[in-house]
Design a protein around this motif. Structure first.
Motif, mmCIF file in Angstrom:
data_model
loop_
_atom_site.group_PDB
_atom_site.id
_atom_site.type_symbol
_atom_site.label_atom_id
_atom_site.label_comp_id
_atom_site.label_asym_id
_atom_site.label_seq_id
_atom_site.Cartn_x
_atom_site.Cartn_y
_atom_site.Cartn_z
ATOM 1 N N VAL A 139 0.850 -1.202 0.000
ATOM 2 C CA VAL A 139 0.000 0.000 0.000
ATOM 3 C C VAL A 139 0.877 1.241 0.000
ATOM 4 O O VAL A 139 1.899 1.293 0.695
ATOM 5 C CB VAL A 139 -0.928 0.031 1.241
ATOM 6 C CG1 VAL A 139 -1.774 1.299 1.252
ATOM 7 C CG2 VAL A 139 -1.817 -1.194 1.278
ATOM 8 N N ARG A 140 0.480 2.240 -0.760
ATOM 9 C CA ARG A 140 1.105 3.562 -0.710
ATOM 10 C C ARG A 140 -0.009 4.602 -0.724
ATOM 11 O O ARG A 140 -0.963 4.485 -1.494
ATOM 12 C CB ARG A 140 2.042 3.789 -1.905
ATOM 13 C CG ARG A 140 3.296 2.943 -1.861
ATOM 14 C CD ARG A 140 4.238 3.263 -3.011
ATOM 15 N NE ARG A 140 4.780 4.614 -2.916
ATOM 16 C CZ ARG A 140 5.740 5.086 -3.733
ATOM 17 N NH1 ARG A 140 6.228 4.320 -4.702
ATOM 18 N NH2 ARG A 140 6.179 6.317 -3.580
ATOM 19 N N GLU A 141 0.132 5.598 0.098
ATOM 20 C CA GLU A 141 -0.860 6.665 0.153
ATOM 21 C C GLU A 141 -0.224 7.956 -0.349
ATOM 22 O O GLU A 141 0.798 8.410 0.169
ATOM 23 C CB GLU A 141 -1.380 6.839 1.581
ATOM 24 C CG GLU A 141 -2.655 7.645 1.663
ATOM 25 C CD GLU A 141 -3.324 7.540 3.023
ATOM 26 O OE1 GLU A 141 -4.439 8.068 3.170
ATOM 27 O OE2 GLU A 141 -2.730 6.927 3.946
ATOM 28 N N ALA A 142 -0.810 8.511 -1.394
ATOM 29 C CA ALA A 142 -0.263 9.734 -1.995
ATOM 30 C C ALA A 142 -1.360 10.448 -2.770
ATOM 31 O O ALA A 142 -2.308 9.818 -3.254
ATOM 32 C CB ALA A 142 0.896 9.392 -2.937
ATOM 33 N N TYR A 143 -1.226 11.766 -2.882
ATOM 34 C CA TYR A 143 -2.135 12.591 -3.682
ATOM 35 C C TYR A 143 -3.590 12.455 -3.238
ATOM 36 O O TYR A 143 -4.509 12.579 -4.048
ATOM 37 C CB TYR A 143 -2.014 12.235 -5.169
ATOM 38 C CG TYR A 143 -0.594 12.132 -5.658
ATOM 39 C CD1 TYR A 143 0.308 13.175 -5.482
ATOM 40 C CD2 TYR A 143 -0.140 10.973 -6.301
ATOM 41 C CE1 TYR A 143 1.618 13.078 -5.925
ATOM 42 C CE2 TYR A 143 1.163 10.862 -6.749
ATOM 43 C CZ TYR A 143 2.042 11.919 -6.556
ATOM 44 O OH TYR A 143 3.336 11.809 -6.998
ATOM 45 N N PRO A 165 4.193 16.585 -9.619
ATOM 46 C CA PRO A 165 4.774 17.701 -8.870
ATOM 47 C C PRO A 165 3.809 18.853 -8.636
ATOM 48 O O PRO A 165 3.985 19.624 -7.687
ATOM 49 C CB PRO A 165 5.951 18.131 -9.753
ATOM 50 C CG PRO A 165 5.610 17.629 -11.117
ATOM 51 C CD PRO A 165 4.856 16.368 -10.914
ATOM 52 N N GLU A 166 2.788 18.988 -9.472
ATOM 53 C CA GLU A 166 1.858 20.099 -9.313
ATOM 54 C C GLU A 166 0.864 19.855 -8.182
ATOM 55 O O GLU A 166 0.244 20.800 -7.681
ATOM 56 C CB GLU A 166 1.115 20.343 -10.633
ATOM 57 C CG GLU A 166 2.043 20.834 -11.744
ATOM 58 C CD GLU A 166 1.403 20.792 -13.114
ATOM 59 O OE1 GLU A 166 0.224 20.413 -13.216
ATOM 60 O OE2 GLU A 166 2.082 21.134 -14.087
ATOM 61 N N TYR A 167 0.698 18.583 -7.782
ATOM 62 C CA TYR A 167 -0.230 18.292 -6.698
ATOM 63 C C TYR A 167 0.340 18.862 -5.391
ATOM 64 O O TYR A 167 1.472 18.604 -5.011
ATOM 65 C CB TYR A 167 -0.435 16.788 -6.550
ATOM 66 C CG TYR A 167 -1.417 16.434 -5.450
ATOM 67 C CD1 TYR A 167 -2.769 16.276 -5.743
ATOM 68 C CD2 TYR A 167 -1.011 16.281 -4.137
ATOM 69 C CE1 TYR A 167 -3.689 15.967 -4.745
ATOM 70 C CE2 TYR A 167 -1.913 15.977 -3.128
ATOM 71 C CZ TYR A 167 -3.254 15.826 -3.433
ATOM 72 O OH TYR A 167 -4.149 15.535 -2.441
ATOM 73 N N GLY A 168 -0.455 19.622 -4.710
ATOM 74 C CA GLY A 168 -0.026 20.194 -3.442
ATOM 75 C C GLY A 168 0.876 21.400 -3.566
ATOM 76 O O GLY A 168 1.248 21.995 -2.545
ATOM 77 N N TYR A 298 -10.539 7.322 -11.375
ATOM 78 C CA TYR A 298 -9.990 8.277 -10.414
ATOM 79 C C TYR A 298 -9.269 9.363 -11.206
ATOM 80 O O TYR A 298 -8.470 9.068 -12.103
ATOM 81 C CB TYR A 298 -9.004 7.597 -9.473
ATOM 82 C CG TYR A 298 -9.642 6.633 -8.509
ATOM 83 C CD1 TYR A 298 -10.119 7.048 -7.265
ATOM 84 C CD2 TYR A 298 -9.780 5.283 -8.839
ATOM 85 C CE1 TYR A 298 -10.710 6.161 -6.385
ATOM 86 C CE2 TYR A 298 -10.373 4.384 -7.964
ATOM 87 C CZ TYR A 298 -10.836 4.832 -6.740
ATOM 88 O OH TYR A 298 -11.430 3.944 -5.875
ATOM 89 N N GLY A 299 -9.552 10.615 -10.876
ATOM 90 C CA GLY A 299 -8.916 11.715 -11.577
ATOM 91 C C GLY A 299 -8.461 12.805 -10.634
ATOM 92 O O GLY A 299 -9.128 13.095 -9.632
ATOM 93 N N LEU A 300 -7.320 13.400 -10.950
ATOM 94 C CA LEU A 300 -6.791 14.545 -10.212
ATOM 95 C C LEU A 300 -6.612 15.689 -11.208
ATOM 96 O O LEU A 300 -5.772 15.617 -12.101
ATOM 97 C CB LEU A 300 -5.451 14.196 -9.552
ATOM 98 C CG LEU A 300 -5.482 13.061 -8.529
ATOM 99 C CD1 LEU A 300 -4.068 12.702 -8.100
ATOM 100 C CD2 LEU A 300 -6.335 13.425 -7.320
#
Length: 383
Positions: A139-143, A165-168, A298-300
């Motif tokens: 498991v990895r949690e990101a964005y 890189p633009e997230y956050g 899923y979209g960001l």
């Protein structure tokens, strides 16, 4: 239809420099039905929005018919386990979180985050050796998403992970999307990459003339560049704000770059004369059922903040409304495509756009065969 520019990656109809192994022209040669190809599990896939996996709670997730129980323990870490108790097969997602332990709701068997059983409350002495536990997943949690690696766990560390890189970043604000769509994941890639379908969005975007500037492709990617030229008609106010046309609503051509980098997809909008994108989209389409005729998208959407403070905050509801309207129209189209496939029992599409033939090749050659009815309903050995 916009004519594709000459290929720049050395692939001809028969492959690199005329050799075998390149993209197959579906118009001339019979190939495997893409809608019967499964997605490769050896990648990181988002299975939940982080805020949906609450501390001390479980979350029932699924990947291609494989049920996975997510839970967030007291430490704050998210764990992913096969969603069945080794005892009586009751879903662990129905269980109770105690500290960093997940306890089955039926007989209270307790599991650690690595899937090992830590306690069987009533285990008598001298009984048959109990099972060791259930499968756990990396498991990895990101964005703001919970990513799970459903494939070979030994490949998880070296598998590519999305870099956004633009997230956050202070320069951008992110809008998160999470929607179920009743179609094979490949229809989603085709829909976003083929901008010739803008007629579908005429009630939202007005009339737009997309011009294909060129595209490149390779074994795991296809990238296309379009120029969006306004051709009149009424446009949704959120569309102008999203494309950085500003409060004045000026219509300018936008250059759109769309890339399928297996298994993900990205889109970047760079207004004419601008150095930075007005917005960028990252998307993943995660199959839910074993036949992979349903996916969760899923979209960001990462949107650049304008120079005037507070403008993006005020425009946020309008941008959200616009994107939801566009997505609803796209979902209507791809779900109709899936219904046609279901009714016909095969892919009878007559695709003429080389760009889409190439992305189909990428999805087909990087995917895995779907299990047949025989594979999923085999009789037990010795029966």
């Amino acid at each position: 239809m916009t004519e594709a520019l000459p290929r720049t990656d050395g692939y001809g109809a028969d492959g690199p420099e005329g050799s075998a192994g390149g993209p197959v022209d579906e118009r001339r040669e019979s190939v495997a039905d893409l809608r019967r190809i499964g997605i490769d599990p050896d990648y990181w896939y988002p299975l939940a929005v982080s805020r949906a996996v609450r501390r001390g709670r479980t979350f029932a997730a699924v990947f291609a018919g494989e049920r996975i129980a997510l839970y967030r323990g007291r430490s704050g870490s998210v764990h992913a386990l096969e969603d069945r108790c080794a005892h009586r097969q009751v879903p662990l997602s129905m269980g109770v979180v105690e500290g960093d332990i997940l306890r089955c709701c039926y007989h209270a068997w307790a599991y650690r985050g690595n899937g090992r059983i830590s306690q069987i409350p009533y285990l008598p002495k001298g009984c048959e050796r109990p099972p060791r536990g259930v499968r756990s997943y990396p498991v990895r949690e990101a964005y703001g998403l919970v990513f799970v690696f459903p494939g070979d766990p030994g490949k998880a560390e070296s598998a590519p992970f999305p870099v956004l890189p633009e997230y956050g970043a202070a320069t951008h604000r992110t809008m998160t999307f999470s929607r179920t769509v009743n179609c094979h994941y490949s229809f989603m890639h085709e829909n976003l990459l083929d901008m010739n379908h803008q007629f579908l969005h005429r009630s939202v975007l007005g009339r737009i003339r997309p011009e294909l500037l060129g595209y490149e492709s390779g074994p795991r990617f296809v990238e296309a560049r379009y120029l969006f030229v306004p051709a009149g008609g009424k446009k949704d106010r959120g569309a102008g704000l999203l494309s950085a046309e500003g409060l004045g609503g000026q219509q300018k051509p936008d250059e759109i770059t769309i890339r399928t980098q297996y298994p993900y997809q990205t889109l970047r909008d760079v207004p004419d004369g601008a150095e930075l994108p007005a917005f960028s989209l990252w998307a993943a389409y995660v199959p839910k059922d074993a036949e992979q005729r349903v996916n969760h998208a899923y979209g960001l959407l990462m949107i650049a903040k304008p120079s005037v403070p507070g403008v993006l905050h005020l425009a946020w509801p309008l941008i959200r409304r616009f994107t939801e309207r566009v997505f609803a129209q796209d979902r209507m189209a791809v779900e109709a495509e899936q219904r046609a496939w279901d009714e016909q029992g095969e892919d009878q599409n007559h695709e003429v756009f080389p760009l889409i033939l190439d992305v189909r090749h990428v999805l087909r050659t990087n995917g895995v065969p779907l299990p047949t009815a025989t594979d999923t309903h085999e009789e037990p050995s010795g029966a």
